[in-house]
Design an enzyme around this catalytic site. Structure first.
Site, PDB file in Angstrom:
ATOM      1  N   ASP A  61       0.820  -1.185   0.000  1.00  0.00           N
ATOM      2  CA  ASP A  61       0.000   0.000   0.000  1.00  0.00           C
ATOM      3  C   ASP A  61       0.870   1.257   0.000  1.00  0.00           C
ATOM      4  O   ASP A  61       1.616   1.501   0.934  1.00  0.00           O
ATOM      5  CB  ASP A  61      -0.868  -0.049   1.269  1.00  0.00           C
ATOM      6  CG  ASP A  61      -1.902   1.037   1.261  1.00  0.00           C
ATOM      7  OD1 ASP A  61      -2.338   1.404   0.171  1.00  0.00           O
ATOM      8  OD2 ASP A  61      -2.242   1.524   2.347  1.00  0.00           O
ATOM      9  N   THR A  94      -3.929   6.289  -3.993  1.00  0.00           N
ATOM     10  CA  THR A  94      -2.887   7.091  -3.352  1.00  0.00           C
ATOM     11  C   THR A  94      -1.549   6.996  -4.085  1.00  0.00           C
ATOM     12  O   THR A  94      -0.861   7.994  -4.254  1.00  0.00           O
ATOM     13  CB  THR A  94      -2.687   6.661  -1.901  1.00  0.00           C
ATOM     14  OG1 THR A  94      -2.533   5.242  -1.882  1.00  0.00           O
ATOM     15  CG2 THR A  94      -3.895   7.017  -1.061  1.00  0.00           C
ATOM     16  N   THR A  95      -1.203   5.782  -4.501  1.00  0.00           N
ATOM     17  CA  THR A  95       0.071   5.626  -5.208  1.00  0.00           C
ATOM     18  C   THR A  95       0.010   6.372  -6.537  1.00  0.00           C
ATOM     19  O   THR A  95       0.946   7.094  -6.900  1.00  0.00           O
ATOM     20  CB  THR A  95       0.364   4.133  -5.465  1.00  0.00           C
ATOM     21  OG1 THR A  95       0.119   3.421  -4.263  1.00  0.00           O
ATOM     22  CG2 THR A  95       1.787   3.911  -5.893  1.00  0.00           C
ATOM     23  N   ASP A 379      -9.871   0.015   2.900  1.00  0.00           N
ATOM     24  CA  ASP A 379      -9.786   0.495   1.511  1.00  0.00           C
ATOM     25  C   ASP A 379     -11.001   0.039   0.719  1.00  0.00           C
ATOM     26  O   ASP A 379     -11.613   0.806  -0.015  1.00  0.00           O
ATOM     27  CB  ASP A 379      -8.530  -0.062   0.825  1.00  0.00           C
ATOM     28  CG  ASP A 379      -7.266   0.555   1.411  1.00  0.00           C
ATOM     29  OD1 ASP A 379      -7.394   1.485   2.227  1.00  0.00           O
ATOM     30  OD2 ASP A 379      -6.170   0.098   1.044  1.00  0.00           O
TER      31      ASP A 379
HETATM   32  P1  ADP Z   1      -3.328   3.060  -5.907  1.00  0.00           P
HETATM   33  O1  ADP Z   1      -2.720   3.302  -4.568  1.00  0.00           O
HETATM   34  O2  ADP Z   1      -3.052   4.193  -6.835  1.00  0.00           O
HETATM   35  O3  ADP Z   1      -4.750   2.677  -5.854  1.00  0.00           O
HETATM   36  P2  ADP Z   1      -2.832   0.320  -6.635  1.00  0.00           P
HETATM   37  O4  ADP Z   1      -1.588  -0.421  -6.301  1.00  0.00           O
HETATM   38  O5  ADP Z   1      -4.067  -0.027  -5.928  1.00  0.00           O
HETATM   39  O6  ADP Z   1      -2.498   1.854  -6.509  1.00  0.00           O
HETATM   40  O7  ADP Z   1      -3.043   0.140  -8.204  1.00  0.00           O
HETATM   41  C1  ADP Z   1      -4.128   0.700  -8.864  1.00  0.00           C
HETATM   42  C2  ADP Z   1      -3.963   0.563 -10.352  1.00  0.00           C
HETATM   43  O8  ADP Z   1      -3.926  -0.801 -10.733  1.00  0.00           O
HETATM   44  C3  ADP Z   1      -5.132   1.184 -11.082  1.00  0.00           C
HETATM   45  O9  ADP Z   1      -4.647   1.991 -12.122  1.00  0.00           O
HETATM   46  C4  ADP Z   1      -5.880  -0.034 -11.634  1.00  0.00           C
HETATM   47  O10 ADP Z   1      -6.567   0.254 -12.816  1.00  0.00           O
HETATM   48  C5  ADP Z   1      -4.761  -0.985 -11.867  1.00  0.00           C
HETATM   49  N1  ADP Z   1      -5.194  -2.384 -11.983  1.00  0.00           N
HETATM   50  C6  ADP Z   1      -5.877  -3.132 -11.097  1.00  0.00           C
HETATM   51  N2  ADP Z   1      -6.071  -4.401 -11.570  1.00  0.00           N
HETATM   52  C7  ADP Z   1      -5.480  -4.440 -12.794  1.00  0.00           C
HETATM   53  C8  ADP Z   1      -5.310  -5.456 -13.794  1.00  0.00           C
HETATM   54  N3  ADP Z   1      -5.775  -6.689 -13.632  1.00  0.00           N
HETATM   55  N4  ADP Z   1      -4.641  -5.117 -14.915  1.00  0.00           N
HETATM   56  C9  ADP Z   1      -4.146  -3.876 -15.072  1.00  0.00           C
HETATM   57  N5  ADP Z   1      -4.256  -2.905 -14.182  1.00  0.00           N
HETATM   58  C10 ADP Z   1      -4.918  -3.167 -13.054  1.00  0.00           C
END
Ligand code: ADP
Ligand code: MG
Length: 525
Positions: A61, A94-95, A379
């Site tokens: 996270d 957030t990331t 979350d």
């Molecule tokens: P954040 O803290 O920004 O939410 P995450 O590590 O949760 O970061 O990653 C979110 C990103 O991962 C989003 O851009 C989402 O669309 C992408 N994502 C989630 N599942 C998939 C997948 N199966 N394939 C590609 N991208 C994905």
């Protein structure tokens, strides 16, 4: 003369001005983004965080990583607070916010080096706002129950194991849908170190970690009327310090008799209002326990205010101050009350008639697993609540960012001034999201970016993105990789604001600090 005075004023200050200030600030933002970029997306790697006290935590996270980092640089601190605001308001993205802010700054610096003034860049970045808003609205699709659930699941991708993700996503979705309010604090979370995550459950009400005041009070399994007292059933203490002058032996008895009668009168009032269960914020006098038991009123005392508020939401009750003045509308309705011992501790479970207050009990065998599950659940709940408030979805997997970049590039062509370059810089910055998603999945970022851009152009659909599980450019709706509109919109707006505020700084004044031993040296002593 003026210059000399200025120099005197700033003797205890280090000063960095102009382009060097911007360069330093951008470097700090990039360093911070580098610390979290490898966690982005479902294939993001975990970080092992070790606290100053030696405690450790494995997480994927971004915001947790940032909050643990001991950051000194003011720009980095500003970025952390932007990502924290994203976390507070929408619980996700957030990331992405941090990574996008840094990329917006890198592109801005490049333009500054090519002779574009920072205010011009800030103005160009601002011009992107309305275009982005309008494009997001046109791309987004309404979410039904199944799509909301899969969106909650997507938000957990990469956090913990798949089994845990599925269970927590379902609970979060059910809880948010049950309350229907979109308020995360209408869902209480209780963690229990017993059983496994599979035994976690949603309770349409509240769990109090306490038992009824008196064993003789009868626990009836059926529904009934509940009164919530913002006070207690206690003897009325005299307001002024008065000494009781005892002239004969009968006086003290008469005094006690009056007190007892007063308690009885209050219990009678409760009985007259047909109350089956009393929950008091303050104490309930020992003497009143038997009276309440006899009147068939199940009673609980010293219940904290947040729990009282939750009980009100769950039962529709309204707290009263005086039991002599109960209106029928004040009385709430419960469907059942039961007591259970969890790990030897008494818990009372109220199931309410209203669904605005629910509780999720997360179970797990170790403290570490419970903490991980609770963070993931928070979350998931944030995302589920966002979707209750605004059930609109955007494609994930970088599709939204690529669609925005394509749209912004077209828009840039219509702007004659130097802002045109800034808008192009903004468009390019958005592509950092699909680039990192590809990179973290071991794919080639440039190939993937080109592939998705081409797929969007060919199909004339903004919903083509990268599914990192298959490594293919596909329709994100079919692949069920979706995000709430509010999360993505907030992330882009937050990153834009943060980048613009850094761009506006052209003078950094550091107060000189007393020479200090570096931390590592102190640790060695
Ligand atoms: P954040 O803290 O920004 O939410 P995450 O590590 O949760 O970061 O990653 C979110 C990103 O991962 C989003 O851009 C989402 O669309 C992408 N994502 C989630 N599942 C998939 C997948 N199966 N394939 C590609 N991208 C994905
Ligand atoms: Mg996320």
């Amino acid at each position: 003369m003026v210059q000399q005075e200025q120099d005197k004023v700033l003797t205890d200050t280090e000063r960095v001005v102009g382009r060097q200030a911007l360069r330093n600030n951008v470097a700090a933002a990039v360093a911070l983004a580098d610390a979290v970029r490898s966690t982005l997306g479902p294939k993001g790697l975990d970080k092992l965080l070790v606290g100053g006290d030696g405690s450790s935590l494995v997480t994927n996270d971004g915001v947790t990583v940032l909050e643990t980092a001991k950051v000194e640089h003011p720009t980095a601190k500003m970025l952390i607070s932007t990502s924290r605001a994203q976390d507070d308001e929408v619980r996700d993205g957030t990331t992405s916010t941090v990574v996008l802010t840094a990329e917006l700054l890198v592109n801005a610096l490049e333009l500054v080096d090519r002779g574009v003034h920072p205010t011009m860049i800030a103005s160009g970045y601002r011009m992107c706002g309305p275009v982005i808003e309008q494009t997001l609205d046109s791309i987004s699709k309404p979410a039904d129950a199944a799509k909301s659930l899969s969106t909650v699941k997507t938000s957990l991708a990469g956090k913990g194991d798949v089994g845990m993700q599925t269970i927590l996503a379902e609970l979060a979705h059910q809880a948010a849908t049950a309350t229907g309010s979109g308020e995360t604090d209408h869902v209480r979370v209780l963690t229990e170190r017993s059983g496994s995550i599979k035994n976690s459950e949603l309770i349409p009400g509240i769990v109090l970690v306490k038992a009824r005041v008196h064993r003789e009070m009868v626990m009836k399994p059926n529904s009934g009327r509940i009164l919530i007292l913002d006070g207690g059933i206690e003897k009325r203490r005299p307001e002024i310090e008065a000494s009781l002058k005892i002239t004969n032996l009968g006086a003290i008895d008469a005094f006690h008799a009056r007190e007892t009668a007063d308690l009885q009168a209050r219990v009678d009032a409760l009985k007259a209002a047909n109350i089956d269960c009393l929950v008091a914020r303050d104490g309930i006098e020992e003497e009143a326990h038997a009276m309440l038991a006899k009147a068939g009123i199940l009673s609980y005392r010293r219940v904290e205010r947040p729990e009282i508020e939750h009980l009100c939401r769950a039962t529709g009750a309204r707290p009263v101050f005086d039991v002599q003045e109960i209106l029928d509308d004040d009385v709430g309705q419960f469907n059942s009350i039961r007591e259970e011992k969890w790990q030897g501790v008494e818990h009372t479970i109220f199931e309410g008639s209203q669904s605005q207050g629910v509780t999720v009990v997360i179970r797990g065998s170790t403290e570490m697993r419970l903490e991980e599950a609770q963070r993931a659940f928070d979350d998931a709940l944030g995302v589920a609540c966002q979707l209750v408030r605004n059930p609109q979805l955007l494609p994930g997997g970088g599709a939204t960012q690529i669609a925005l970049a394509r749209r912004l590039r077209r828009h840039a062509e219509t702007i004659p001034g130097r802002e045109q370059m800034a808008i192009e810089g903004f468009a390019a910055a958005l592509e950092v999201i699909p680039r990192i998603l590809a990179e973290n999945a071991g794919l080639d970022p440039i190939d993937e970016l080109l592939k998705i851009t081409a797929a969007q152009a060919q199909t004339d659909s903004a919903w083509h993105g990268l599914d990192v599980n298959t490594g293919k450019a596909s329709d994100m709706d079919q692949a069920a990789i979706t995000e709430p509109l509010s999360v993505t919109r907030h992330a882009i707006a937050g990153a834009t604001e943060a980048a613009i505020s850094v761009l506006r700084i052209d003078d950094v004044l550091w107060a000189k600090q007393d020479a200090q031993e570096p931390d590592w040296q102190a640790d060695q002593d």
